[in-house]
Write a protein that holds these residues in place. Structure first.
Motif, PDB file in Angstrom:
ATOM      1  N   CYS A  28      35.024  38.568  37.825  1.00  0.00           N
ATOM      2  CA  CYS A  28      35.612  39.901  37.882  1.00  0.00           C
ATOM      3  C   CYS A  28      36.660  40.084  36.801  1.00  0.00           C
ATOM      4  CB  CYS A  28      36.261  40.135  39.244  1.00  0.00           C
ATOM      5  SG  CYS A  28      35.115  40.021  40.606  1.00  0.00           S
ATOM      6  N   ARG A  31      43.141  41.549  37.447  1.00  0.00           N
ATOM      7  CA  ARG A  31      44.039  42.628  37.861  1.00  0.00           C
ATOM      8  C   ARG A  31      45.454  42.154  37.592  1.00  0.00           C
ATOM      9  NH1 ARG A  31      47.263  43.788  42.053  1.00  0.00           N
ATOM     10  NH2 ARG A  31      47.549  45.979  42.649  1.00  0.00           N
ATOM     11  N   TYR A  32      46.278  42.997  36.988  1.00  0.00           N
ATOM     12  CA  TYR A  32      47.624  42.590  36.599  1.00  0.00           C
ATOM     13  C   TYR A  32      48.661  43.256  37.502  1.00  0.00           C
ATOM     14  CZ  TYR A  32      45.157  40.892  32.515  1.00  0.00           C
ATOM     15  OH  TYR A  32      44.288  40.225  31.692  1.00  0.00           O
ATOM     16  N   CYS A 100      34.790  40.244  43.822  1.00  0.00           N
ATOM     17  CA  CYS A 100      34.247  41.609  43.735  1.00  0.00           C
ATOM     18  C   CYS A 100      33.556  42.093  45.002  1.00  0.00           C
ATOM     19  CB  CYS A 100      33.271  41.718  42.561  1.00  0.00           C
ATOM     20  SG  CYS A 100      33.999  41.345  40.974  1.00  0.00           S
TER      21      CYS A 100
END
Length: 289
Positions: A28, A31-32, A100
């Motif tokens: 995937c 994400r931050y 995901c």
């Protein structure tokens, strides 16, 4: 100084998780989180490493983080992993992940920051230290290519996987089954290298799953819209009532305590994010030497 050195080392482990030797590659896009949360993640990873480093002769533990909000079921932690000391003396996270929200899972070897994640600002890390015999067996099972641990992995994933079936598996179930294999091997030498035998062994020794009630609305939504939830492996009575048997963090720790497989428990506190400093310096301050 030790804390600072460990913090830097742990940060490097977290950032290099994609390129370090792993059981599988991430599927995937990353994400931050906000910078303050990332800082708290590094801090908690550093505290975790320092805490484990202070335990004499301990090179593998079980750790549970927050994540999914299971508070309505009376559960604080949602995800289990192994923390294993590597040959360089730092700590690897070995666990099963469902990326995901697909219908399959993989096994990963990552850095500590990847485990604590954003739950580092809300939830403590629950750590179980197995007995020396179980630790030794676990370290052997998780070393190298870990063929026996891999044999206990079922890629077909369901969050609500039934503990009495081999059709699906969730992340906590893999941890439980590998730990069961270590307990059996360190006990009487029994080798558990397939899921059916392992599940039978757990049942014979009194493992009791948690019971989670899922209302009809959520059951229908999960059935039609969520690839990572399946209940076809559950008995008809559970599907009708909505009371599902599931392997949870609590049920695993309860079983290990009852079986005498845990030497002790630790709790590593969550971290409070430090607000970022905002504002600009005055011209006079900016020109000061």
């Amino acid at each position: 100084m030790k804390h600072c050195r460990t913090r830097l080392l742990t940060a490097c482990l977290g950032l290099s998780a994609l390129t370090a030797p792993a059981f599988a590659q991430q599927a995937c896009a990353p994400r931050y989180p906000p910078p303050t949360t990332i800082a708290a993640m590094f801090d908690m990873a550093a505290v975790t490493a320092d805490t484990l480093d202070a335990l004499p002769d301990v090179d593998v533990v079980l750790a549970a983080r927050g994540g999914q909000d299971l508070s309505k079921y009376g559960l604080r932690h949602s995800h289990l992993a192994f923390l294993v000391r590597n040959d360089q003396g730092s700590w690897d996270v070995v666990h099963l992940l469902n990326r995901c929200k697909t219908d399959h899972s993989d096994l990963y070897r990552e850095g500590l920051v990847n485990l604590v994640g954003e739950s580092s600002i809300t939830t403590d890390l629950r750590v179980g230290v197995p007995t020396p015999a179980v630790r030794g067996a676990l370290k052997a099972l998780l070393a190298g290519a870990a063929p026996q641990a891999r044999a206990l992995h079922e890629p077909r994933y369901s969050m609500l996987a039934y503990p009495g079936s081999t059709e699906y598996q969730n992340s906590n179930q893999w941890i439980l089954e590998v730990t069961a294999a270590a307990m059996a091997q360190s006990g009487d030498g029994t080798v558990l290298d397939d899921r059916k035998r392992t599940l039978d062994w757990l049942k014979q020794r009194g493992y009791t799953p948690s019971r989670m009630h899922i209302g009809i609305g959520k059951r229908l939504g999960a059935r039609f819209f969520a690839d990572n939830v399946a209940v076809t492996d559950h008995p008809a009575s559970e599907r009708i009532s909505g009371n599902y048997s599931v392997v949870t963090v609590e049920s695993v720790f309860d079983f290990l305590h009852r079986s005498g497989a845990l030497e002790r428990e630790l709790s590593i506190p969550h971290q409070t994010p430090v607000p970022a400093v905002t504002g600009t310096a005055s011209p006079r301050q900016a020109s000061s030497p």
